[in-house]
Design a protein around this motif. Structure first.
Motif, short mmCIF file in Angstrom:
data_model
loop_
_atom_site.label_atom_id
_atom_site.label_comp_id
_atom_site.label_asym_id
_atom_site.label_seq_id
_atom_site.Cartn_x
_atom_site.Cartn_y
_atom_site.Cartn_z
N PRO A 1 -7.09 -4.63 2.82
CA PRO A 1 -7.49 -5.87 2.15
C PRO A 1 -7.59 -5.68 0.64
O PRO A 1 -7.48 -6.65 -0.12
N ILE A 2 -7.81 -4.44 0.22
CA ILE A 2 -7.73 -4.07 -1.19
C ILE A 2 -6.82 -2.85 -1.29
O ILE A 2 -7.05 -1.85 -0.62
N VAL A 3 -5.78 -2.97 -2.08
CA VAL A 3 -4.87 -1.84 -2.30
C VAL A 3 -5.30 -1.16 -3.59
O VAL A 3 -5.03 -1.66 -4.69
N TRP A 4 -6.01 -0.04 -3.46
CA TRP A 4 -6.47 0.69 -4.65
C TRP A 4 -5.31 1.48 -5.23
O TRP A 4 -4.49 2.04 -4.50
N LEU A 5 -5.25 1.52 -6.57
CA LEU A 5 -4.08 2.10 -7.23
C LEU A 5 -4.40 3.24 -8.20
O LEU A 5 -3.76 4.28 -8.16
N VAL A 6 -5.38 3.03 -9.08
CA VAL A 6 -5.66 4.05 -10.10
C VAL A 6 -7.15 4.18 -10.35
O VAL A 6 -7.92 3.23 -10.15
N ARG A 7 -7.55 5.37 -10.77
CA ARG A 7 -8.90 5.61 -11.27
C ARG A 7 -8.78 5.95 -12.74
O ARG A 7 -8.02 6.84 -13.12
N GLY B 1 -6.21 9.07 -16.59
CA GLY B 1 -6.64 8.64 -15.28
C GLY B 1 -5.72 9.22 -14.23
O GLY B 1 -4.88 10.08 -14.52
N ARG B 2 -5.87 8.74 -13.01
CA ARG B 2 -5.07 9.32 -11.92
C ARG B 2 -4.93 8.31 -10.79
O ARG B 2 -5.65 7.30 -10.75
N PRO B 3 -4.01 8.57 -9.86
CA PRO B 3 -3.84 7.67 -8.70
C PRO B 3 -5.12 7.59 -7.88
O PRO B 3 -5.92 8.54 -7.84
N ASN C 1 0.82 -1.21 0.00
CA ASN C 1 0.00 0.00 0.00
C ASN C 1 0.86 1.26 0.00
O ASN C 1 0.58 2.21 -0.74
N ILE C 2 1.91 1.31 0.83
CA ILE C 2 2.74 2.51 0.90
C ILE C 2 3.92 2.46 -0.06
O ILE C 2 4.48 3.49 -0.43
N GLY C 3 4.30 1.25 -0.50
CA GLY C 3 5.50 1.12 -1.33
C GLY C 3 5.27 1.26 -2.82
O GLY C 3 6.14 1.75 -3.55
N LEU C 4 4.09 0.85 -3.31
CA LEU C 4 3.80 1.00 -4.73
C LEU C 4 3.63 2.47 -5.08
O LEU C 4 3.04 3.24 -4.33
N ASP C 5 4.13 2.86 -6.23
CA ASP C 5 4.10 4.25 -6.67
C ASP C 5 2.93 4.44 -7.63
O ASP C 5 3.01 4.12 -8.82
N ARG C 6 1.82 4.98 -7.13
CA ARG C 6 0.61 5.10 -7.92
C ARG C 6 0.76 6.06 -9.10
O ARG C 6 0.19 5.84 -10.17
N LYS C 7 1.51 7.12 -8.90
CA LYS C 7 1.68 8.08 -9.99
C LYS C 7 2.39 7.43 -11.17
O LYS C 7 1.98 7.60 -12.32
N LYS C 8 3.44 6.67 -10.89
CA LYS C 8 4.15 5.98 -11.97
C LYS C 8 3.27 4.92 -12.61
O LYS C 8 3.31 4.72 -13.83
N ILE C 9 2.49 4.22 -11.77
CA ILE C 9 1.59 3.20 -12.31
C ILE C 9 0.58 3.85 -13.26
O ILE C 9 0.31 3.34 -14.36
N ALA C 10 0.01 4.99 -12.85
CA ALA C 10 -0.96 5.69 -13.69
C ALA C 10 -0.34 6.14 -15.00
O ALA C 10 -0.95 6.05 -16.07
N GLU C 11 0.90 6.63 -14.93
CA GLU C 11 1.58 7.09 -16.14
C GLU C 11 1.83 5.94 -17.11
O GLU C 11 1.65 6.07 -18.32
N LEU C 12 2.27 4.79 -16.58
CA LEU C 12 2.61 3.66 -17.43
C LEU C 12 1.38 2.93 -17.97
O LEU C 12 1.32 2.57 -19.14
#
Length: 532
Positions: free
Chosen positions: A488-494, A311-313, A294-305
């Protein structure tokens, strides 16, 4: 192979490839060909799941309420409605010009029949809080609840009303509805053809025929390139496509993607839609592993890739909505802190292979995604790469949705959701719905969260409900969201919903889209028209 499949499909449906030329433009003045995925799940019958997807029912059915472009709940079949001060009595008056597609009037008895049928079934729609449904007369119906239900308004906008006199086991093969269109032809897994309902109570629709082709994403894009469709869903990764005669449309959504992570140790058993399934995972059941992701994944980079800027984090399922708790947002991409959290929980890389382990168990698990969904496929691969840097091994595995439902309580899943109301928070996180439908895939249980969720559900006012929804996310000491929550669910991008649309085709004043690009456009389907 894709081109051949598209050609065969179009030949079978008798569609004319316009390609933006004179013949195609003329053919599409009154007919549309649409490829946004398989929209027919549930086969037009709510007992089979029709209506469990947002806006799915809009082409051929009506509901008591609907949403407008401002996501305000307004009357559909109901010309007016009211709620008592104690929130226990909901009263509706039906519009006097509502007719079924066979010309017969829609009456209060049809509403009673529909809701009693679904309450008795109890599988697709939870109506256990409804004590009694009464047809006061032919045009008035009352719902008397045993306890207030703050999200009942959402169900009232999604449950399709059925004709009491014409509903039976063969209803799917001859659905009768009160929506703007009616079914002319349905071939399971291939296509659905709709024609106008001559008895529709709204403004006359502008198209004499709608043909929905159930094409996979790559085939839909190929069909758009050939000029054979007027609307095609496009994954964000392909959103830079330029096709003559078509415009790429991007719609804001509340549609989010994340990772559903089993919270119980391996070896358990449970159910999904009555089928026995394995439950639990010895890695993701460790709260430290879920928090590290949850804290280690980089949502901004995930959204960009993954989303290519479309979309957005996302930190919860409900970011920015009235029931979102701002305390659930945080700074992520904190690799060092995530690794330290794992270390403090007893996870260490003893053999130098880059994957931590604890008690002889390596921190590695399988992440399931639907093989035909490019967005979720890309998401799974990017997550696997980033998780490796945390010392967690993730194996991305493509499969079918049937496979995901059977194996998803023992493995991680690229999960999704997003509605115009808050009920999904209850469905995804309450321990009371474990083993019912597709609810709470993570088998998550937290007594404090349950208390807040139940309070939100039984609230008498939206304001009261929103306070409890926020506390369930994080109340200062406990919750399912936020950097210190159970995750229990790690939300990442919208995501944004992307469609290639024939130039000049007006899809109406779209409200913000809910989960499911296949159906999200349909809230305005009765108002589609050519603007030029």
């Amino acid at each position: 192979m894709v081109a051949t499949a598209v050609a065969l499909t179009l030949t079978a449906t008798g569609c004319v490839a316009g390609g933006g030329g004179t013949e195609g433009a003329g053919a599409r003045k009154t007919e549309l060909v649409i490829a946004v995925g398989d929209i027919a799940g549930g086969e037009f019958d709510p007992i089979k799941g029709w209506g469990t997807r947002p806006a799915q029912i809009r082409p051929i059915h009506s509901s008591l309420l609907t949403i407008d472009s401002n996501v305000t709940f307004v009357g559909d079949l109901a010309s007016q409605y009211s709620v008592s001060k104690d929130a226990l009595t909901w009263s509706f008056t039906l519009r006097n010009n509502a007719r079924w597609s066979n010309g017969e009037p829609v009456q209060a008895q049809d509403v009673v029949f529909t809701y009693e049928l679904l309450k008795k079934d109890g599988t697709r729609f939870d109506l256990s809080f409804v004590d009694k449904i009464v047809a006061v007369d032919d045009s008035r119906v009352e719902f008397r609840l045993s306890t207030p239900q703050s999200t009942f308004v959402g169900q009232l906008s999604e449950i399709p009303i059925l004709p009491k006199a014409h509903y039976g086991k063969d209803y799917s093969s001859n659905p009768i509805g009160s929506g703007p269109y009616r079914v002319r032809n349905f071939q399971d897994g291939q296509q659905l053809i709709l024609e106008p309902n001559p008895h529709w109570y709204g403004t006359a629709v502008k198209f004499t025929k709608l043909t929905f082709l159930f094409l996979a994403e790559d085939a839909a894009l190929a069909a758009a390139r050939s000029g054979s469709v007027d609307i095609a869903y496009v994954p964000p990764a392909f959103a830079d496509q330029k096709i003559p005669g078509m415009t790429m449309k991007s719609f804001e959504t509340v549609d989010s993607r994340g990772l559903s992570l089993p919270t119980l140790p391996a070896g358990g058993s449970g159910q999904i839609l009555g089928k026995d399934v394995k439950v639990g995972n010895d890695v993701t059941s460790d709260r430290a592993v879920r928090q590290a992701l949850n804290i280690g994944l980089d949502r901004k980079k995930i959204a960009e890739l993954v989303l290519q800027g479309h979309g957005r984090p996302a930190y919860t399922l409900v970011d920015g909505l009235p029931w979102f708790n701002q305390a659930a947002a945080f700074t992520d991409g904190r690799t060092a802190e995530a690794k330290q959290l794992l270390q403090q929980a007893g996870w260490a890389d003893s053999n130098g292979d880059g994957i931590v382990e604890k008690g002889g168990v390596k921190a590695q698990f399988t992440l399931l995604y639907p093989s035909d969904d490019k967005l979720r496929s890309d998401l799974a691969l990017v997550v696997a790469e980033q998780a490796r840097a945390l010392g967690i091994g993730v194996t991305a595995k493509g499969t079918t949705w049937d496979g995901i439902y059977l194996d998803g309580k023992a493995n991680a899943v690229t999960w999704g959701g997003g509605r115009h109301h808050a009920h999904q928070l209850y469905g995804m996180y309450s321990s009371k719905v474990i083993d019912t439908g597709y609810n709470n895939m993570a088998q998550y249980s937290n007594a404090t969260v349950d208390k807040h969720l139940s309070a939100a559900l039984s609230a008498k006012t939206p304001e009261e409900a929103n306070r409890s929804w926020k506390l369930a996310q994080w109340d200062g000491t406990s919750g399912f969201a936020g950097e210190k929550g159970d995750a229990p669910i790690v939300w990442l991008v919208r995501i944004n919903h992307m469609y290639l649309v024939r130039n000049g085709l007006d899809l109406g004043d779209q409200p913000i889209h809910a989960h499911g690009h296949e159906w999200a456009l349909f809230n305005t389907i009765a108002n589609w028209k050519w603007s030029r």
